[in-house]
Design an enzyme around this catalytic site. Sequence first.
Site, PDB file in Angstrom:
ATOM      1  N   ASP A 170       0.850  -1.202   0.000  1.00  7.59           N
ATOM      2  CA  ASP A 170       0.000   0.000   0.000  1.00  7.59           C
ATOM      3  C   ASP A 170       0.881   1.246   0.000  1.00  7.59           C
ATOM      4  OD1 ASP A 170      -2.085   1.863   0.343  1.00  7.59           O
ATOM      5  OD2 ASP A 170      -3.222   0.457   1.572  1.00  7.59           O
ATOM      6  N   HIS A 172      -0.502   4.602   0.254  1.00  5.64           N
ATOM      7  CA  HIS A 172      -1.223   5.790   0.725  1.00  5.64           C
ATOM      8  C   HIS A 172      -0.763   6.160   2.129  1.00  5.64           C
ATOM      9  CE1 HIS A 172      -3.728   4.157  -2.490  1.00  5.64           C
ATOM     10  NE2 HIS A 172      -4.070   5.406  -2.704  1.00  5.64           N
ATOM     11  N   SER A 223      -4.859  -4.439   2.074  1.00  7.86           N
ATOM     12  CA  SER A 223      -4.107  -4.034   3.269  1.00  7.86           C
ATOM     13  C   SER A 223      -4.741  -4.576   4.539  1.00  7.86           C
ATOM     14  CB  SER A 223      -4.020  -2.507   3.350  1.00  7.86           C
ATOM     15  OG  SER A 223      -3.274  -1.999   2.263  1.00  7.86           O
TER      16      SER A 223
END
Length: 650
Positions: A170, A172, A223
């Site tokens: 991930d 972000h 995630s």
Amino acid sequence: KELLEYVEDVLLNRCENATERMLEFAASLEPKCKPTAVRRKGVADSGAGAAKKAGDSWRDLPVEKRIAHSLVKGIDEFIVADTEEARACGKYVKPLHVIEGPLMDGMNVVGDLFGAGKMFLPQVIKSARVMKRAVGHLIPYIEEEKRLAGGDMTVESNAGVFVIATVKGDVHDIGKNIVAVVLGCNNFKVIDLGVMTPWDKILDTAVEVKADVIGLSGLITPSLDEMVTVAKKMEERGLRVPLLIGGATTSKMHTAVKIAPVFSGPVVHVLDASRSVPVVQALVDKNQKQRQEFVDEIAEQYSELREEFYAGLEDRKYLTLADAQTKALVVDWSDPINKPVRPAVLGTKVFMSFPIEDVLDYIDWNPFFQVWQLRGRYPNRGYPKIFNDPTVGPEAKKLFEEAQDMLRDFVQNKRVRLNGIVGFYPANSVGDDIEVYSDESRSEVIGKYYGLRQQAEKDGDEPYLCVSDFIAPKSSNIIDYVGAFACSAGHGLEEVVAGFKAAHDDYSYIMAEALADRLAEAFAEKLHELTRQQLWGYAPDEDLSVDDMLKVKYQGIRPAPGYPSQPDHTEKLTMWQMMDIEEQTGILLTESLAMMPAASVSGLYFGGKCSSYFAVGKITKEQVADYALRKKMDGVEAERWLATSLNYEP
């Protein structure tokens, strides 16, 4: 002085008409003048110079007060000079004492005001920027002192050590960055491991730095599974450090059902950055009894949530896949209203360095204010009404104006680049799947999008939807079409963020990341409009305002793989292969199929009037097995990618 005399006359009862004289004096003053700057009616203000002097009067305060004022107000103009004055004044024996003394005293005020709702997130992050610049000035002196002492330095005091990371696959990190800054403002030592962090690096670091709490963040649904893995590995290693879970795709329910049962240490889900502070403070509370009471209360809450979740699964009824398919959306493809429109462009069209100024009007500002945790109360919810909110309005307006300044910089200096691609292809549905063809002869299948169908029982005659319902079936012998797109506003952002980080400017780099996300979504909105009106051209006469677009009043949909209408992220692989997206645009996929740069958006285009957004919801083991068979995917692998959609425990 005149006002003081009148006040003293009243308080000390110096004369019989003191009250009347005070009222007469008050009537002679400008109604809007301040008690500290009284002004007779008709007398002009003493000018900008006086205003400036009054505004700068805090500069005459003792250095500790000046430092606190700079921190609370987010003013970085004088902080280096004031920090140096504190270091050199002789009152603080070591540079570290300046940090532990006036700097942390000021940050404690910031933390208290934030906790009491009297400061807002943008202000707190500006305070952190001031703090970092002050500490940055002191670090060379601390390092020199350490060198002279032969490396023997007392470890600095802090409220606790917090290791935070975005999990493997991930990319972000806006929410993670905000949590790191806010906890730092509350005297926690934060070790930020960045994005795409493997579980072993998280655990090894936690052991190495003697972490008091570990924080995991993520946005995409894979995630969630990775967070479960981290918890399992912590249990295997006997690492009982409290675990904090956060991120857009996480929830208290998922944490209770999937993560808490595999880890015997404390696990807490936090909704946003402002709530992370009291939670982490409770988890490191020196009062063992209070700490245990907090942990026990969370554990009890999560136990109740698990019972509620499993009871819900038992209560909910599901149709067999065959029954759901017989109740699919029925479209009359012979009706002219449903006749597919041939795209003006077949194949792909690439947009590189698309003008930023052309997407500015398409920005949805509501998520921007949500990132900064500024929320107006009814009737001032949402942009632009938030500016009228008596509590958050002034700060929202200031934040918005500073965002405009940065956007102007992006436009003028081309700091970030907007790259995108769209593609349109002949297609037909075959059962729950969509075959995509190389040309309109439909003789060569170049890809297949696999669909999932709703199965949870509904009331009445409502259809059980699948994305394939929106495409004409192959058996109809009607040529239909499907589109896809990917776009990003993140190219160049890494350099922008690195520059701000080097300058210890948390506020600006979080602002840049938040704006890049908004630009990516705005670019997707613009591309969809171009698609409807020109590139596909099924709605050439469309005349919608941006507000109408954001309310989805247009014809057609653009569902994204990994989201409610098709919860499987692996469908992106078909898009990337079919349109050569990585080579054409520079937008990559991670091992968890997150897009890089993080400020990127992708999805499919459906143009028919029959298409609509929907959520697949929970599906049965029967459909998962059928889906895996059609995709030639291992059943366990299919369950992993569809974990959040299963109505059973695999």
